[in-house]
Design an enzyme around this catalytic site. Structure first.
Site: not given
Ligand code: ATP
Ligand code: MG
Lengths: 123, 154
Positions: B51, B55, B109
């Site tokens: 995960e 990200n 996502r």
């Molecule tokens: N390393 C990062 N750098 C910048 N923004 C981030 C980072 N990690 C997470 N985010 C932000 O936090 C939000 C939520 O992250 P999360 O992993 O919960 O959901 P997602 O990646 O959008 O979807 P999923 O993980 O369910 O596929 C992301 O949509 C993004 O905007």
């Molecule tokens: Mg994610």
């Protein structure tokens, strides 16, 4: 072979999905043979959508028997296929989902609209 | 690596290529396996690493030639994993943690990443500065090895 067909054929060969379509019952079974993460989801998505759209099934079954790892990319992949199936009026179900993966689906509440059917046994 | 602060320690730097997602989670879970975790605990760690690394690849960077750092430490019966990038950063951390919140819905996502990590791990800390990057620290206590330790968790 037409160009688009050929391109799809190549993706199909490289993807880890086995396709089984029962013409009589209009049942399309997609057996995923790989881990599902962001890296893999794209090709699974393309193959699944291509098959759903051209076969026009009544029901699509995603078989998870050979999926031992899945992260949140799998949630998006399954919801996306639900949308594709819904557009042509087909149902979507999952079978043979391992416990660690079921745990992830249970967190989202999507099992109410995309059920895991238990009856199928492993081949 | 400097003086011993932990029972064991591992550092890994990978390029922000999606093919490295599997590499990262397998490597960290191989490192964690010395704590003798159950299959379920190991699977939780694998998912959490996947995960967070994903990200960084999707949200932090626009290209696949950036660096993601993974630092993993073992202490008693717990593993701590720090994953950091020098990408865009998170604007609103509170919001980002919420289930179903995503800024990339067009990429299919679901916004469940952080929620999954929070459920599967015992601790999740998110630090981020806009324009500078993000550092995620997560910890999991391995219950399986308690009986092997003289001093089990208090
Ligand atoms: N390393 C990062 N750098 C910048 N923004 C981030 C980072 N990690 C997470 N985010 C932000 O936090 C939000 C939520 O992250 P999360 O992993 O919960 O959901 P997602 O990646 O959008 O979807 P999923 O993980 O369910 O596929 C992301 O949509 C993004 O905007
Ligand atoms: Mg994610």
């Amino acid at each position: 072979m037409e160009k688009v067909e050929y391109k799809m054929y190549k993706i199909l060969k490289e993807s880890y999905m086995k396709i089984d379509f029962n013409e009589k019952d209009k049942l399309l079974k997609l057996k995923i043979d790989d881990e599902i993460d962001h890296h893999r989801a794209e090709s699974l998505r393309r193959v699944a959508d291509y098959e759903i759209q051209r076969r026009n099934p009544k029901k699509v079954i995603l078989d998870f028997n050979n999926v031992f790892f899945m992260d949140s990319a799998g949630i998006g992949m399954v919801i996306g296929r639900y949308k594709t199936a819904s557009m042509i009026g087909a149902k979507l179900e999952m079978i043979n989902v391992k416990e660690n993966i079921k745990k992830i689906f249970e967190m989202t509440g999507i099992l109410k609209i995309i059920p895991i059917i238990e009856e199928e046994c492993n081949e | 690596m400097n003086k011993k602060k932990y029972d064991n320690e591992m550092k890994l730097e990978i390029m922000s290529k999606s093919s490295n997602e599997a590499f990262a989670r397998i490597t960290v879970s191989a490192f964690a396996s010395q704590l003798d975790p159950t299959i379920e605990e190991l699977s939780d760690i694998k998912t959490a690493v996947s995960e967070i690394v994903t990200n960084s690849i999707i949200h932090a960077y626009d290209t696949s030639d950036e660096i993601i750092k993974i630092h993993s430490m073992i202490e008693d019966n717990s593993i701590t994993i720090e994953i950091s990038d020098t990408g865009k950063g998170i604007e609103d951390i509170e919001l980002a943690r919420k289930p179903l919140y995503t800024t990339k819905a067009e990429l299919e996502r679901s916004g469940m990443g952080f929620t999954i990590v929070e459920t599967f791990m015992d601790e999740l800390k998110i630090e981020s500065i806009l324009g500078l990057g993000t550092k995620i620290t997560m910890k999991k206590i391995i219950h399986n090895c308690e009986e092997n330790n003289l001093e089990s968790e208090s």
